[in-house]
Scaffold this motif. Sequence first.
Motif, short mmCIF file in Angstrom:
data_model
loop_
_atom_site.label_atom_id
_atom_site.label_comp_id
_atom_site.label_asym_id
_atom_site.label_seq_id
_atom_site.Cartn_x
_atom_site.Cartn_y
_atom_site.Cartn_z
N GLU A 12 1.60 13.51 2.87
CA GLU A 12 1.54 13.28 4.26
C GLU A 12 2.02 14.28 4.98
N HIS A 115 15.24 11.06 4.01
CA HIS A 115 15.21 9.80 3.82
C HIS A 115 16.74 9.15 3.68
N GLY A 138 8.24 8.56 -5.40
CA GLY A 138 8.83 9.36 -6.38
C GLY A 138 10.29 9.34 -6.91
N GLU A 164 6.30 4.18 -8.18
CA GLU A 164 5.26 4.59 -9.25
C GLU A 164 5.05 3.63 -10.31
N ASP A 167 2.67 1.33 -8.55
CA ASP A 167 1.37 1.83 -8.42
C ASP A 167 0.68 1.72 -10.00
N CYS A 295 10.40 4.60 6.92
CA CYS A 295 10.61 4.17 5.57
C CYS A 295 9.89 5.33 4.66
O1 KG4 Z 1 8.32 6.80 0.41
P1 KG4 Z 1 6.77 6.82 0.08
O2 KG4 Z 1 5.84 6.85 1.19
O3 KG4 Z 1 6.40 7.91 -0.60
C1 KG4 Z 1 7.34 8.83 -1.51
O4 KG4 Z 1 7.84 9.52 -0.84
O5 KG4 Z 1 7.17 8.56 -2.64
O6 KG4 Z 1 6.55 5.52 -0.80
C2 KG4 Z 1 5.27 5.14 -1.33
C3 KG4 Z 1 5.36 4.11 -2.49
C4 KG4 Z 1 4.33 4.02 -3.21
O7 KG4 Z 1 4.52 3.97 -4.53
C5 KG4 Z 1 3.89 2.39 -2.74
O8 KG4 Z 1 3.05 1.85 -3.43
C6 KG4 Z 1 5.21 1.90 -2.51
O9 KG4 Z 1 5.90 2.80 -1.87
N1 KG4 Z 1 5.01 0.75 -1.60
C7 KG4 Z 1 5.33 -0.60 -1.79
C8 KG4 Z 1 5.02 -1.44 -0.75
N2 KG4 Z 1 4.67 -0.51 0.34
C9 KG4 Z 1 4.37 0.78 -0.30
N3 KG4 Z 1 5.62 -0.97 -3.12
C10 KG4 Z 1 5.92 -2.28 -3.06
N4 KG4 Z 1 5.73 -3.33 -2.04
C11 KG4 Z 1 5.29 -2.73 -0.88
N5 KG4 Z 1 5.35 -3.53 0.11
#
Ligand code: KG4
Length: 342
Positions: A12, A115, A138, A164, A167, A295
């Motif tokens: 991002e 965060h 992460g 992760e 995913d 978030c």
């Molecule tokens: O905080 P973030 O944008 O990225 C990091 O800093 O890592 O989190 C992204 C993660 C991804 O693994 C995505 O699949 C997960 O958050 N995520 C979710 C949902 N929305 C996003 N996991 C489960 N349920 C959701 N509704």
Amino acid sequence: MRVLGIETSCDETAAAVYDSDHGLLGHTLYSQVEIHAAFGGVVPELASRDHVRKLLPLIREVLQKSKLALSEIDGVAYTSGPGLVGALLVGACLGRSLAYALDKPALGIHHLEGHLLAPLLETPAPTFPFLALLVSGGHTLLVRVAGIGRYTVLGETLDDAVGEAFDKCAKLLGLSYPGGPELAALAERGTPDAIRFPRPMTGRPGLDFSFSGLKTAVRVRLEKGNGTDTFRADVARGFQDAVIETLSIKTKRALQQTGLTRLVVTGGVGANKQLRHTLKEGLEAEVFYPRPEFCTDNAAMIAFAGYQRLAAGQSDDLQVVADPRWSLATLKAPGNEKEQHG
Ligand code: KG4
Ligand code: ZN
């Protein structure tokens, strides 16, 4: 004091301006998710290149939104770790150089501090101390937050982060990247307890997590199943319920051990509706969330954390620092001895 925040630690690209008198003046974000979707995960070199393309236009845009000239910025804060080193370097080089050109202070910010402090941008904001459950792509951490820079990590994942795991299981289910939200949608159609997966590491004391075994259990179950939509939805439901119950058990334990009564849930997985519902119903704590766009990765949290530290007189020297493995445990409260990178 007006602080420009820059975030480029992963996929991002984001910029924001935080003002001590008026709060957040503006924030912009460009998500690279479509670039990486074809590869099923973030490709570091592609991430760095796209940050180079997008960052400067986003800074111009956020200044315009904030109705500010560049010269009206009093300091620059950029994420300097942890994250992908090439991606971090883009934000760090630009942020450090911009501050040098403006003759203003600059500061590298720890991404996880961003965060942890993100909920303080909301009204009502939680007061210190609070427990934070940080669940992203992460990271998976339980942290006692006693104040700015006063963080005690109580538990963390020993292998995969919870996002992760979402995913990877989504990929096994044939869903596209990032699969967390799609898996959550599929799980809604599944039957509770039709398929039950283990709740990893809940049977022994401690606050650490492990999600890689759960992913393997999902793979084995999928290989044995009939592949129908109903079966896939039941697997998704079973996986999601196991993850959420595990998070909920450990969070409850952390609240009991620390005596804390306020809980902050932050990171991308905090957007999961079922997780929110379970935590609200199951815990005796006041629960706080950043708004959904804060978030996930954003620069508002970096500008805010930067403001807290720059206003206290902390700043970095001219060296550009990007530390992909910067440990949260090395952070100090502003005003104390400077934290150590690496
Ligand atoms: O905080 P973030 O944008 O990225 C990091 O800093 O890592 O989190 C992204 C993660 C991804 O693994 C995505 O699949 C997960 O958050 N995520 C979710 C949902 N929305 C996003 N996991 C489960 N349920 C959701 N509704
Ligand atoms: Zn993040």
